[in-house]
Scaffold this active site. Structure first.
Site, PDB file in Angstrom:
ATOM      1  N   ASP A  16       6.692  -8.073 -10.776  1.00  0.00           N
ATOM      2  CA  ASP A  16       6.440  -6.652 -10.519  1.00  0.00           C
ATOM      3  C   ASP A  16       5.796  -5.971 -11.731  1.00  0.00           C
ATOM      4  O   ASP A  16       6.013  -6.373 -12.874  1.00  0.00           O
ATOM      5  CB  ASP A  16       7.782  -5.973 -10.177  1.00  0.00           C
ATOM      6  CG  ASP A  16       7.569  -4.614  -9.547  1.00  0.00           C
ATOM      7  OD1 ASP A  16       6.477  -4.371  -8.999  1.00  0.00           O
ATOM      8  OD2 ASP A  16       8.503  -3.790  -9.600  1.00  0.00           O
ATOM      9  N   GLY A  17       5.020  -4.935 -11.451  1.00  0.00           N
ATOM     10  CA  GLY A  17       4.481  -4.086 -12.520  1.00  0.00           C
ATOM     11  C   GLY A  17       2.989  -4.241 -12.779  1.00  0.00           C
ATOM     12  O   GLY A  17       2.480  -3.682 -13.759  1.00  0.00           O
ATOM     13  N   ASN A  18       2.279  -4.941 -11.898  1.00  0.00           N
ATOM     14  CA  ASN A  18       0.832  -5.118 -12.112  1.00  0.00           C
ATOM     15  C   ASN A  18       0.093  -3.780 -12.103  1.00  0.00           C
ATOM     16  O   ASN A  18      -0.795  -3.541 -12.922  1.00  0.00           O
ATOM     17  CB  ASN A  18       0.228  -5.985 -11.001  1.00  0.00           C
ATOM     18  CG  ASN A  18       0.731  -7.411 -11.036  1.00  0.00           C
ATOM     19  OD1 ASN A  18       1.413  -7.793 -11.977  1.00  0.00           O
ATOM     20  ND2 ASN A  18       0.400  -8.187 -10.017  1.00  0.00           N
ATOM     21  N   HIS A  33      -3.504  -6.919 -10.963  1.00  0.00           N
ATOM     22  CA  HIS A  33      -3.215  -8.116 -10.160  1.00  0.00           C
ATOM     23  C   HIS A  33      -3.966  -9.322 -10.718  1.00  0.00           C
ATOM     24  O   HIS A  33      -3.445 -10.432 -10.764  1.00  0.00           O
ATOM     25  CB  HIS A  33      -3.591  -7.882  -8.694  1.00  0.00           C
ATOM     26  CG  HIS A  33      -2.811  -6.773  -8.042  1.00  0.00           C
ATOM     27  ND1 HIS A  33      -1.447  -6.681  -8.140  1.00  0.00           N
ATOM     28  CD2 HIS A  33      -3.207  -5.705  -7.296  1.00  0.00           C
ATOM     29  CE1 HIS A  33      -1.033  -5.598  -7.464  1.00  0.00           C
ATOM     30  NE2 HIS A  33      -2.079  -4.988  -6.959  1.00  0.00           N
ATOM     31  N   GLU A  63       6.484  -5.640   3.251  1.00  0.00           N
ATOM     32  CA  GLU A  63       6.265  -4.195   3.086  1.00  0.00           C
ATOM     33  C   GLU A  63       4.961  -3.898   2.351  1.00  0.00           C
ATOM     34  O   GLU A  63       4.426  -2.798   2.462  1.00  0.00           O
ATOM     35  CB  GLU A  63       7.445  -3.574   2.329  1.00  0.00           C
ATOM     36  CG  GLU A  63       8.754  -3.522   3.112  1.00  0.00           C
ATOM     37  CD  GLU A  63       9.460  -4.866   3.256  1.00  0.00           C
ATOM     38  OE1 GLU A  63       9.218  -5.768   2.417  1.00  0.00           O
ATOM     39  OE2 GLU A  63      10.244  -5.030   4.213  1.00  0.00           O
ATOM     40  N   TRP A  65       2.132  -4.814   3.079  1.00  0.00           N
ATOM     41  CA  TRP A  65       1.049  -4.542   4.043  1.00  0.00           C
ATOM     42  C   TRP A  65       0.824  -3.042   4.177  1.00  0.00           C
ATOM     43  O   TRP A  65      -0.230  -2.599   4.640  1.00  0.00           O
ATOM     44  CB  TRP A  65       1.363  -5.131   5.422  1.00  0.00           C
ATOM     45  CG  TRP A  65       1.321  -6.623   5.499  1.00  0.00           C
ATOM     46  CD1 TRP A  65       2.372  -7.459   5.713  1.00  0.00           C
ATOM     47  CD2 TRP A  65       0.158  -7.463   5.405  1.00  0.00           C
ATOM     48  NE1 TRP A  65       1.951  -8.776   5.735  1.00  0.00           N
ATOM     49  CE2 TRP A  65       0.601  -8.805   5.549  1.00  0.00           C
ATOM     50  CE3 TRP A  65      -1.210  -7.230   5.202  1.00  0.00           C
ATOM     51  CZ2 TRP A  65      -0.276  -9.897   5.502  1.00  0.00           C
ATOM     52  CZ3 TRP A  65      -2.082  -8.321   5.157  1.00  0.00           C
ATOM     53  CH2 TRP A  65      -1.602  -9.621   5.297  1.00  0.00           C
ATOM     54  N   ARG A  67       0.409  -0.956   1.867  1.00  0.00           N
ATOM     55  CA  ARG A  67      -0.427  -0.422   0.785  1.00  0.00           C
ATOM     56  C   ARG A  67      -1.842  -0.144   1.308  1.00  0.00           C
ATOM     57  O   ARG A  67      -2.219  -0.659   2.360  1.00  0.00           O
ATOM     58  CB  ARG A  67      -0.476  -1.420  -0.372  1.00  0.00           C
ATOM     59  CG  ARG A  67       0.888  -1.554  -1.021  1.00  0.00           C
ATOM     60  CD  ARG A  67       0.811  -2.343  -2.295  1.00  0.00           C
ATOM     61  NE  ARG A  67       2.117  -2.433  -2.915  1.00  0.00           N
ATOM     62  CZ  ARG A  67       2.343  -2.868  -4.134  1.00  0.00           C
ATOM     63  NH1 ARG A  67       1.333  -3.268  -4.875  1.00  0.00           N
ATOM     64  NH2 ARG A  67       3.562  -2.924  -4.620  1.00  0.00           N
ATOM     65  N   LEU A 127       7.031 -30.486  -9.733  1.00  0.00           N
ATOM     66  CA  LEU A 127       7.563 -29.129  -9.540  1.00  0.00           C
ATOM     67  C   LEU A 127       7.205 -28.713  -8.119  1.00  0.00           C
ATOM     68  O   LEU A 127       6.112 -29.005  -7.647  1.00  0.00           O
ATOM     69  CB  LEU A 127       6.886 -28.163 -10.529  1.00  0.00           C
ATOM     70  CG  LEU A 127       7.103 -26.667 -10.290  1.00  0.00           C
ATOM     71  CD1 LEU A 127       8.492 -26.243 -10.773  1.00  0.00           C
ATOM     72  CD2 LEU A 127       6.049 -25.820 -10.997  1.00  0.00           C
ATOM     73  N   ARG A 190      16.238  -3.848  -8.606  1.00  0.00           N
ATOM     74  CA  ARG A 190      16.426  -4.013  -7.152  1.00  0.00           C
ATOM     75  C   ARG A 190      15.798  -5.321  -6.697  1.00  0.00           C
ATOM     76  O   ARG A 190      14.984  -5.913  -7.412  1.00  0.00           O
ATOM     77  CB  ARG A 190      15.842  -2.829  -6.383  1.00  0.00           C
ATOM     78  CG  ARG A 190      14.403  -2.516  -6.695  1.00  0.00           C
ATOM     79  CD  ARG A 190      13.877  -1.356  -5.841  1.00  0.00           C
ATOM     80  NE  ARG A 190      12.529  -0.996  -6.214  1.00  0.00           N
ATOM     81  CZ  ARG A 190      12.224   0.009  -7.030  1.00  0.00           C
ATOM     82  NH1 ARG A 190      13.162   0.768  -7.540  1.00  0.00           N
ATOM     83  NH2 ARG A 190      10.956   0.258  -7.337  1.00  0.00           N
ATOM     84  N   SER A 192      14.319  -5.728  -3.486  1.00  0.00           N
ATOM     85  CA  SER A 192      13.148  -5.482  -2.631  1.00  0.00           C
ATOM     86  C   SER A 192      12.949  -6.538  -1.547  1.00  0.00           C
ATOM     87  O   SER A 192      11.847  -7.070  -1.389  1.00  0.00           O
ATOM     88  CB  SER A 192      11.879  -5.337  -3.495  1.00  0.00           C
ATOM     89  OG  SER A 192      12.031  -4.320  -4.456  1.00  0.00           O
TER      90      SER A 192
HETATM   91  C1  IPE Z   1       8.279  -6.482  -4.795  1.00  0.00           C
HETATM   92  O1  IPE Z   1       7.604  -5.532  -5.526  1.00  0.00           O
HETATM   93  C2  IPE Z   1       7.297  -7.369  -4.092  1.00  0.00           C
HETATM   94  C3  IPE Z   1       6.540  -8.262  -4.946  1.00  0.00           C
HETATM   95  C4  IPE Z   1       6.690  -8.396  -6.228  1.00  0.00           C
HETATM   96  C5  IPE Z   1       5.558  -9.052  -4.263  1.00  0.00           C
HETATM   97  P1  IPE Z   1       7.282  -4.084  -4.935  1.00  0.00           P
HETATM   98  O2  IPE Z   1       6.578  -3.345  -5.995  1.00  0.00           O
HETATM   99  O3  IPE Z   1       6.601  -4.200  -3.628  1.00  0.00           O
HETATM  100  O4  IPE Z   1       8.745  -3.503  -4.679  1.00  0.00           O
HETATM  101  P2  IPE Z   1       9.278  -2.012  -4.756  1.00  0.00           P
HETATM  102  O5  IPE Z   1       8.350  -1.188  -3.907  1.00  0.00           O
HETATM  103  O6  IPE Z   1       9.240  -1.603  -6.187  1.00  0.00           O
HETATM  104  O7  IPE Z   1      10.663  -2.083  -4.222  1.00  0.00           O
HETATM  105  C1  IPE Z   2       3.504  -6.513  -8.222  1.00  0.00           C
HETATM  106  O1  IPE Z   2       2.968  -5.420  -8.879  1.00  0.00           O
HETATM  107  C2  IPE Z   2       2.511  -7.206  -7.322  1.00  0.00           C
HETATM  108  C3  IPE Z   2       2.707  -6.937  -5.890  1.00  0.00           C
HETATM  109  C4  IPE Z   2       3.697  -6.273  -5.369  1.00  0.00           C
HETATM  110  C5  IPE Z   2       1.719  -7.477  -4.979  1.00  0.00           C
HETATM  111  P1  IPE Z   2       2.852  -3.997  -8.177  1.00  0.00           P
HETATM  112  O2  IPE Z   2       1.569  -3.935  -7.433  1.00  0.00           O
HETATM  113  O3  IPE Z   2       4.060  -3.707  -7.369  1.00  0.00           O
HETATM  114  O4  IPE Z   2       2.776  -3.036  -9.445  1.00  0.00           O
HETATM  115  P2  IPE Z   2       3.631  -1.726  -9.685  1.00  0.00           P
HETATM  116  O5  IPE Z   2       5.056  -2.071  -9.438  1.00  0.00           O
HETATM  117  O6  IPE Z   2       3.112  -0.696  -8.728  1.00  0.00           O
HETATM  118  O7  IPE Z   2       3.366  -1.381 -11.112  1.00  0.00           O
HETATM  119 MG    MG Z   3       5.878  -2.869  -7.756  1.00  0.00          MG
END
Ligand code: IPE
Ligand code: IPE
Ligand code: MG
Length: 236
Positions: A16-18, A33, A63, A65, A67, A127, A190, A192
């Site tokens: 998470d966090g890209n 990403h 979920e 999808w 976006r 792996l 969390r 998710s």
């Molecule tokens: C969880 O991250 C899904 C993935 C890392 C692929 P999200 O960014 O979609 O989750 P929420 O919205 O913070 O719960």
């Molecule tokens: C995780 O990064 C990658 C995916 C969920 C596909 P995010 O796109 O959720 O990046 P943040 O959480 O909004 O920073």
């Molecule tokens: Mg995220």
């Protein structure tokens, strides 16, 4: 700590966090990403190095999808690129590729690429890399319940015979051991909708860094943290 601390057999990661990583640099989210794909390569190599046998990566949730279409499109294009580029390493490093999630929702080209690599690498044993794509744990659990109910309705299955082992065998992760270590980047506390059944006794490590900044050293640190934990499984 024991002299030879245990390496987790299965690590699962919520990458998470890209988007925030890109935002901090004034870049579009897709650049985050793209940078995240580099972390995937590095972490896969690090797992092989450590002797981890299963690595499950949450790459796209059911979920996600919801976006904007342009972001979904960019993610699918990156996935195509990742699969194409990774094919060589899967062969060279003897990696078995698997996928969980609603794969039939992915674009045709992506699905084809994915399925052919899964088939080709089915016999690899170094792996197992499991990509969670269009994955949602509630969907997965609902689907397992539906398949058991269908068997019960036709008399093929006695409802009294349903135990946790049988249930797990109807999940998409059938045959894959439960994760020992669950890592989430970007500091969110969390899950998710990720592997809700399978993480019952996983040790959780939450890392503040955004996924594109997560490197080999961070994985090693999470494993060290795991090795400090005392897993009790409800007993003493
Ligand atoms: C969880 O991250 C899904 C993935 C890392 C692929 P999200 O960014 O979609 O989750 P929420 O919205 O913070 O719960
Ligand atoms: C995780 O990064 C990658 C995916 C969920 C596909 P995010 O796109 O959720 O990046 P943040 O959480 O909004 O920073
Ligand atoms: Mg995220």
């Amino acid at each position: 700590m024991p002299e030879f601390p245990e390496i987790p057999h299965h690590i699962a990661i919520i990458m998470d966090g890209n988007g925030r990583w890109a935002g901090e640099r004034g870049l579009p989210r897709r650049e985050g990403h793209r940078a995240g794909a580099e972390s995937v390569r590095e972490v896969t190599d690090a797992c092989i190095h450590l002797g981890v046998k299963y690595l499950t990566l949450y790459a796209f949730s059911s979920e996600n999808w919801n976006r904007p279409a342009a972001e979904v499109k960019a993610l699918m294009a990156l996935l195509d690129r990742f699969l194409t580029d990774k094919a060589k390493d899967l062969r060279k490093q003897n990696i078995r590729l698997k996928a969980i999630g609603q794969i039939d929702r992915l674009p045709g080209k992506t699905r084809k690429l994915l399925n052919s690599l899964i088939q080709e690498t089915a016999g690899h044993s170094n792996l197992t890399l499991v990509l969670a794509l269009s994955y949602g744990a509630r969907e997965e659990i609902t689907c397992a319940a539906r398949s058991l109910a269908a068997d019960a309705a036709t008399g093929k299955l006695d409802p009294a015979a349903i135990d946790d082992k049988l249930f797990a065998s109807r999940l998409q992760t059938a045959g894959i051991p439960d994760p020992d270590l669950l890592i989430r980047t970007s500091g969110e506390m969390r899950v998710s909708n990720f592997l809700l059944w399978q993480i019952s006794y996983a040790e959780m490590v939450i890392v503040k860094k955004f996924w594109p900044d997560f490197r080999q050293h961070d994985l090693n640190q999470a494993v060290t943290e795991y090795q400090r934990r005392h897993r009790r499984f409800g007993a003493l």
